[in-house]
Design an enzyme around this catalytic site. Sequence first.
Site, PDB file in Angstrom:
ATOM      1  CD  GLU A 353      39.572  46.570  53.416  1.00  0.00           C
ATOM      2  OE1 GLU A 353      38.677  46.086  54.122  1.00  0.00           O
ATOM      3  OE2 GLU A 353      40.726  46.811  53.833  1.00  0.00           O
TER       4      GLU A 353
HETATM    5  N1  COS Z   1      30.482  35.556  53.189  1.00  0.00           N
HETATM    6  C1  COS Z   1      30.592  34.270  52.806  1.00  0.00           C
HETATM    7  N2  COS Z   1      30.404  33.865  51.535  1.00  0.00           N
HETATM    8  C2  COS Z   1      30.077  34.804  50.625  1.00  0.00           C
HETATM    9  C3  COS Z   1      29.921  36.152  50.970  1.00  0.00           C
HETATM   10  C4  COS Z   1      30.140  36.520  52.316  1.00  0.00           C
HETATM   11  N3  COS Z   1      30.036  37.787  52.736  1.00  0.00           N
HETATM   12  N4  COS Z   1      29.585  36.851  49.857  1.00  0.00           N
HETATM   13  C5  COS Z   1      29.529  35.949  48.862  1.00  0.00           C
HETATM   14  N5  COS Z   1      29.827  34.731  49.340  1.00  0.00           N
HETATM   15  C6  COS Z   1      29.859  33.462  48.601  1.00  0.00           C
HETATM   16  C7  COS Z   1      28.498  33.107  48.031  1.00  0.00           C
HETATM   17  O1  COS Z   1      27.727  32.376  48.953  1.00  0.00           O
HETATM   18  C8  COS Z   1      28.875  32.268  46.827  1.00  0.00           C
HETATM   19  O2  COS Z   1      29.186  30.948  47.215  1.00  0.00           O
HETATM   20  P1  COS Z   1      28.273  29.704  46.743  1.00  0.00           P
HETATM   21  O3  COS Z   1      28.160  29.806  45.250  1.00  0.00           O
HETATM   22  O4  COS Z   1      29.035  28.512  47.202  1.00  0.00           O
HETATM   23  O5  COS Z   1      26.969  29.876  47.437  1.00  0.00           O
HETATM   24  C9  COS Z   1      30.187  32.887  46.371  1.00  0.00           C
HETATM   25  O6  COS Z   1      30.711  33.593  47.487  1.00  0.00           O
HETATM   26  C10 COS Z   1      30.021  33.813  45.198  1.00  0.00           C
HETATM   27  O7  COS Z   1      29.085  34.785  45.571  1.00  0.00           O
HETATM   28  P2  COS Z   1      28.151  35.480  44.497  1.00  0.00           P
HETATM   29  O8  COS Z   1      27.488  34.459  43.642  1.00  0.00           O
HETATM   30  O9  COS Z   1      27.293  36.449  45.230  1.00  0.00           O
HETATM   31  O10 COS Z   1      29.252  36.206  43.599  1.00  0.00           O
HETATM   32  P3  COS Z   1      29.129  37.488  42.705  1.00  0.00           P
HETATM   33  O11 COS Z   1      30.258  37.420  41.753  1.00  0.00           O
HETATM   34  O12 COS Z   1      27.750  37.692  42.179  1.00  0.00           O
HETATM   35  O13 COS Z   1      29.318  38.707  43.716  1.00  0.00           O
HETATM   36  C11 COS Z   1      30.542  40.120  45.163  1.00  0.00           C
HETATM   37  C12 COS Z   1      30.195  38.701  44.754  1.00  0.00           C
HETATM   38  C13 COS Z   1      30.270  41.156  44.111  1.00  0.00           C
HETATM   39  C14 COS Z   1      29.748  40.464  46.416  1.00  0.00           C
HETATM   40  C15 COS Z   1      32.030  40.006  45.441  1.00  0.00           C
HETATM   41  O14 COS Z   1      32.708  39.658  44.249  1.00  0.00           O
HETATM   42  C16 COS Z   1      32.636  41.238  46.027  1.00  0.00           C
HETATM   43  O15 COS Z   1      32.490  41.511  47.217  1.00  0.00           O
HETATM   44  N6  COS Z   1      33.365  42.001  45.200  1.00  0.00           N
HETATM   45  C17 COS Z   1      34.137  43.108  45.669  1.00  0.00           C
HETATM   46  C18 COS Z   1      35.479  42.610  46.068  1.00  0.00           C
HETATM   47  C19 COS Z   1      36.236  43.655  46.787  1.00  0.00           C
HETATM   48  O16 COS Z   1      35.849  44.107  47.843  1.00  0.00           O
HETATM   49  N7  COS Z   1      37.379  43.994  46.210  1.00  0.00           N
HETATM   50  C20 COS Z   1      38.259  44.874  46.837  1.00  0.00           C
HETATM   51  C21 COS Z   1      39.545  44.118  46.959  1.00  0.00           C
HETATM   52  S1  COS Z   1      40.324  44.216  48.476  1.00  0.00           S
HETATM   53  S2  COS Z   1      40.985  46.068  48.515  1.00  0.00           S
END
Ligand code: COS
Length: 370
Positions: A353
């Site tokens: 997560e």
């Molecule tokens: N709530 C709502 N929207 C979100 C958000 C949140 N908490 N976090 C990101 N977003 C949205 C952003 O607003 C963006 O949308 P817009 O381009 O329309 O504005 C989109 O999602 C992409 O976000 P971002 O540009 O920040 O993407 P990145 O690839 O830079 O980073 C992370 C996103 C790294 C934060 C994300 O990929 C992540 O959480 N990765 C880990 C995933 C994970 O937990 N994996 C485990 C799997 S489940 S066991």
Amino acid sequence: MIQQAARDFAQSELLPGVIERDNKQQFPAEQIRKMGELGFMGMMVDPKYGGGGMDNLSYVIAMEELSKVDASASVAMSVNNSLVCWGIEKYGSEEQRQKYLVPLATGQKLGAFCLSEPEAGSDATSQRTTAEFKGDHYVLNGNKNWITNGNTADYYVVMAQTDKELGHRGINAFIVEKSWDGFVVGKKEDKMGIRGSDTHSIMFQDVKVPLENRIGEDGFGFKFAMKVLSGGRIGIAAQALGIAAGAFELATKYSKERKAFGKTISQHQAIAFKLADMATQVEAARLLTYKAARLKDAGKPFDMESAMAKLHASETAMKVTTEAVQVHGGYGFVKEYHVERLMRDAKITQIYEGTSEIQRLVISRAVLDA
Ligand code: COS
């Protein structure tokens, strides 16, 4: 009352057999069934959909108690509650809630969450699983990895790419039933920890998904996953807290029984100070986890706080379980004393997560944007 009920259940139903299930990588099926009957599988769901109607704070209190004893059972509970039930209740249609949420919340069915892929873990926008739109349905193809409840779930929330050109805005989320044609459960993972949890890869081979099983508007899938994971991280923080608190309780008890150099080891400052540090770290993890839960209950933003809670609680779980093994000495290294299992179980909380590195990314962005 919730804390006491969870504690009693953990001692009477989870503790017996927990070592054997870990050895055999056996899913606690019977225990999860009973947890469903007791209302632990849909704690926060509105009673009109079969849930307990409780708040996030109650949920984390229960998660902590169950995780002190069996983190394999508690992760099944966490995924079902925070990723699957909450996601469907908050963002699903009324039809989806009636059809899927009710059996999931009452524990008759189990849910799974399919985001990670062989080449998309932290970099979750790089979804290669495709969902081709065909008018009244989608066709899913691709592979998912490390899926909790992989073979034991009935309903799977699956993220897939519909329009590659649109990047993450072309991703959709679907509710997929295991019984559908082309749904293939892949290999079971042989893991370091949470060995009773059922972790598999999943393959989709031309799986036909009706349009009405898409969650939200077209292209909402990635935001859906992010929002749901943000809440899920509170559950994993509570799990990590429970693992740490369980190891701390065992170490404290043992330190008052074990004698060395003519007194109990708790009377030696080297051990007493370890216990002081462990207690402080556990309490800090608890307060951060409670804070994130309370913010979610109040309907306030909680993305940064859930990341902080998970980061701190999972790092604490690793530190405290390692010290608990040290306090137990040679006994800590053998399975009978439980702390070695808790140490192995702690590790995954820094990974799933969202890794500790991803939590730091979320926190640093929030801090710098403020
Ligand atoms: N709530 C709502 N929207 C979100 C958000 C949140 N908490 N976090 C990101 N977003 C949205 C952003 O607003 C963006 O949308 P817009 O381009 O329309 O504005 C989109 O999602 C992409 O976000 P971002 O540009 O920040 O993407 P990145 O690839 O830079 O980073 C992370 C996103 C790294 C934060 C994300 O990929 C992540 O959480 N990765 C880990 C995933 C994970 O937990 N994996 C485990 C799997 S489940 S066991």
